[in-house]
Scaffold this active site. Structure first.
Site, PDB file in Angstrom:
ATOM      1  CG  ASP A 252     102.526  22.478  35.339  1.00  0.00           C
ATOM      2  OD1 ASP A 252     102.905  22.110  36.098  1.00  0.00           O
ATOM      3  OD2 ASP A 252     101.239  21.708  35.505  1.00  0.00           O
TER       4      ASP A 252
ATOM      5  CD  GLN B 103      98.765  17.751  40.580  1.00  0.00           C
ATOM      6  OE1 GLN B 103      99.614  18.767  40.777  1.00  0.00           O
ATOM      7  NE2 GLN B 103     100.073  16.381  40.014  1.00  0.00           N
TER       8      GLN B 103
ATOM      9  CE  LYS C  21     102.838  20.211  41.860  1.00  0.00           C
ATOM     10  NZ  LYS C  21     101.941  19.294  40.792  1.00  0.00           N
TER      11      LYS C  21
END
Ligand code: NDP
Length: 286
Positions: A119, A96, A52
């Site tokens: 997200d 994460q 990422k």
């Protein structure tokens, strides 16, 4: 059989985002900022975070990884999220997953400011998604639908079967598919589904998000089905999806490969959400 190349499609999107960012930065705007929070030392998560960050760098997005040791308490993590929420140079925040045992993913996700939730997992964004309102959309569902559209596939009026109902993949994907924009007739399958084969055989579009290596065989689709394999399974022979790719590719009209299908599109959507959030914060979009 058409192979839907997520890597190539994602590269195009990332290029467009990089151009957009470069133009705005040249006009004097600050660069977009993404903060990635990782707790613990899970090797797969470390790779995801590195990927990422690399993708951010290529798109001109400032990214910073906040790596906390395993054993970090919830209070400490929530304090970090509060700090990131308050920073004016950070447009997107993601934690994460999975988090180590002892940390509550739902509480942490819910502590991110909804307008920085790139997200798309925050209850406010999930609620808006369910209501069909504009919001930051979960990256994997948004990514696979974009991939279908890039390849000219339109699920409107078709039967879409989603195998998996997690909050991050299956459920938001089913919600999106059922919206007017996509207009599919949607069935959601899970471990309690009585006859999975019968459901899959009825699918014009089959979305697999189970995390079961090669669990869906060619005998479970009809000729001409479009198969989007989201599963990523680590096996001794390497990565594979939830579909038996070899056998299915002789029967499906189109398929995504694993790796190289849904995965790269997920990262492209993360960058797109970050750039969107940045443009909104700078007043460049309403
Ligand atoms: P979860 O484990 O949270 O959910 C799996 C879902 O599949 C559950 O709803 C479960 O049902 C269902 N399921 C499991 N086994 C069966 C079965 N035998 N029959 C029917 N349904 C079944 O996984 P995620 O949604 O987080 O991820 C799914 C897969 O997608 C994983 O392989 C993951 O690695 C991958 N993934 C890929 C991403 C990408 O970027 N390409 C991003 C995120 C995930 P139940 O609810 O009843 O337990």
């Amino acid at each position: 059989m058409i192979l839907m190349d997520g890597k190539a499609a994602a590269a195009g999107i990332r290029q467009e985002l990089a151009t957009l960012v470069r133009m705005e930065v040249a006009r004097g705007m600050r660069a977009p900022g993404l903060a990635v929070v990782l707790v613990g030392d899970d090797p797969a998560s470390q790779i995801y975070v590195r990927n990422k960050q690399k993708a951010c760098a290529e798109a001109g997005i400032h990214s910073e990884a906040h790596i906390l040791p395993r054993g970090t308490g919830q209070k400490e993590l929530l304090h970090l999220l509060d700090t990131l929420n308050a920073r004016t140079d950070i447009d997107g925040i993601l934690v994460q997953l999975p988090l180590p045992v002892g940390l509550d993913a739902a509480v942490c996700t819910g502590a991110i400011a909804p307008d920085k939730d790139v997200d798309g997992f925050h209850p406010v964004n999930m609620g808006k998604l369910a209501l069909g309102l504009p919001c930051l959309k979960p990256c994997t569902p948004a990514g696979v639908l974009r991939l279908l559209s890039i390849y000219g596939f339109n699920p409107a009026g078709k039967k879409a079967v989603v195998v998996g109902r997690s909050n991050i993949v299956g459920m938001p994907l089913a919600l999106l598919l059922a919206q007017k924009q996509f207009n599919a007739t949607v069935t959601i399958c899970h471990s309690g589904t009585a006859d999975l084969k019968r459901e899959c055989l009825a699918a014009d579009y089959l979305f697999l998000a189970m995390g079961r290596p090669r669990a869906i065989g060619a005998d479970m689709i009809h000729e001409g089905c479009i198969v989007v394999d989201i599963g990523i399974n680590r096996t001794p022979g390497g990565l594979c999806g939830d579909a038996d790719f070899e056998a299915m590719s002789r029967k499906a009209a189109a398929m995504t490969p694993v790796p190289g299908g849904a995965g790269p599109m997920t990262i492209a959507m993360l960058l797109e959400n970050t750039v969107f959030s940045w443009r909104q914060r700078l007043g460049l979009v309403s």
